[in-house]
Design a protein around this motif. Sequence first.
Motif, PDB file in Angstrom:
ATOM      1  N   SER A 186       0.840  -1.195   0.000  1.00 38.10           N
ATOM      2  CA  SER A 186       0.000   0.000   0.000  1.00 38.10           C
ATOM      3  C   SER A 186       0.877   1.247   0.000  1.00 38.10           C
ATOM      4  O   SER A 186       2.013   1.219   0.471  1.00 38.10           O
ATOM      5  CB  SER A 186      -0.914   0.001   1.222  1.00 38.10           C
ATOM      6  N   GLN A 189       1.700   6.263   4.072  1.00 41.46           N
ATOM      7  CA  GLN A 189       0.756   7.116   4.799  1.00 41.46           C
ATOM      8  C   GLN A 189      -0.626   7.104   4.137  1.00 41.46           C
ATOM      9  O   GLN A 189      -1.264   8.149   3.966  1.00 41.46           O
ATOM     10  CB  GLN A 189       1.289   8.552   4.893  1.00 41.46           C
ATOM     11  N   ALA A 190      -1.058   5.928   3.738  1.00 35.79           N
ATOM     12  CA  ALA A 190      -2.392   5.770   3.138  1.00 35.79           C
ATOM     13  C   ALA A 190      -3.066   4.566   3.780  1.00 35.79           C
ATOM     14  O   ALA A 190      -3.161   3.501   3.175  1.00 35.79           O
ATOM     15  CB  ALA A 190      -2.289   5.612   1.630  1.00 35.79           C
ATOM     16  N   LYS A 192      -6.116   3.850   4.318  1.00 37.12           N
ATOM     17  CA  LYS A 192      -7.341   3.391   3.672  1.00 37.12           C
ATOM     18  C   LYS A 192      -7.056   2.486   2.481  1.00 37.12           C
ATOM     19  O   LYS A 192      -7.961   1.818   1.988  1.00 37.12           O
ATOM     20  CB  LYS A 192      -8.186   4.587   3.227  1.00 37.12           C
ATOM     21  N   ALA A 193      -5.820   2.476   1.990  1.00 38.14           N
ATOM     22  CA  ALA A 193      -5.485   1.590   0.877  1.00 38.14           C
ATOM     23  C   ALA A 193      -5.555   0.131   1.298  1.00 38.14           C
ATOM     24  O   ALA A 193      -5.743  -0.751   0.461  1.00 38.14           O
ATOM     25  CB  ALA A 193      -4.093   1.929   0.327  1.00 38.14           C
TER      26      ALA A 193
END
Length: 224
Positions: A186, A189-190, A192-193
């Motif tokens: 992913s 710093q994501a 939600k991925a």
Amino acid sequence: MTPATLPAWHRKPVAKKWDYTQRRRPGRPPTAAAVKALVLRVAADNPGRGHRHTHGELTRLGHKMAAPTVWNILNRAGIDPAPRRTGPTWRQLLQAQAEHIVAVDFLHVDTINLKRTYALVRLEHGTRRAHLLGVTAHPTSPGTTQAARNFLMNTKNRKFLIRDRAGLTDAFDAVFTNTGLRVLKSPTQAPKANAPAPNPHQVPGPLQRTPAPPRPEPALSITS
């Protein structure tokens, strides 16, 4: 009565005289009915085009309006502003590929004495079942690599593995890439991925423990 009373009496009728709130309608002025009819006519003549094409045709005819205005007119009339082309929808595509996708992530849980432990969990996208691969207070590369080998013992028809970039090493990925699985990391710093990864406070019921082969000295300690 004070000296400020008389000016206050004067200000009230003056403000009332110049108050246009009762005559002013809130919001933008509505689009003319003739323009709305023209938008619907252009959309009906071009059913395979989207609202952007309709907006461009109206601009050529000299009607100045924003593309979102055309979108709202079509949407309120029950016309899809962006009609579907041939092919599956996103829901159909994801449902067809869900059984081939698994996600792996570390969950942290604080015990009653505030000692933090880490649980390596595998989530099947197709069945939404979470499997406990191991629990340890100090994750190490050899331990996660051994957990990956145990993971492969119960993996069938899997093509993609989703994981984040924290806590897992290249040796962990090599276990899967050697068997043909594609590891997808992913973005940084994501969170939600990798949103399907389970939350320790949202997992419905106990995790299913993935069985490991018997070995004298396990590299990743399993606690009950």
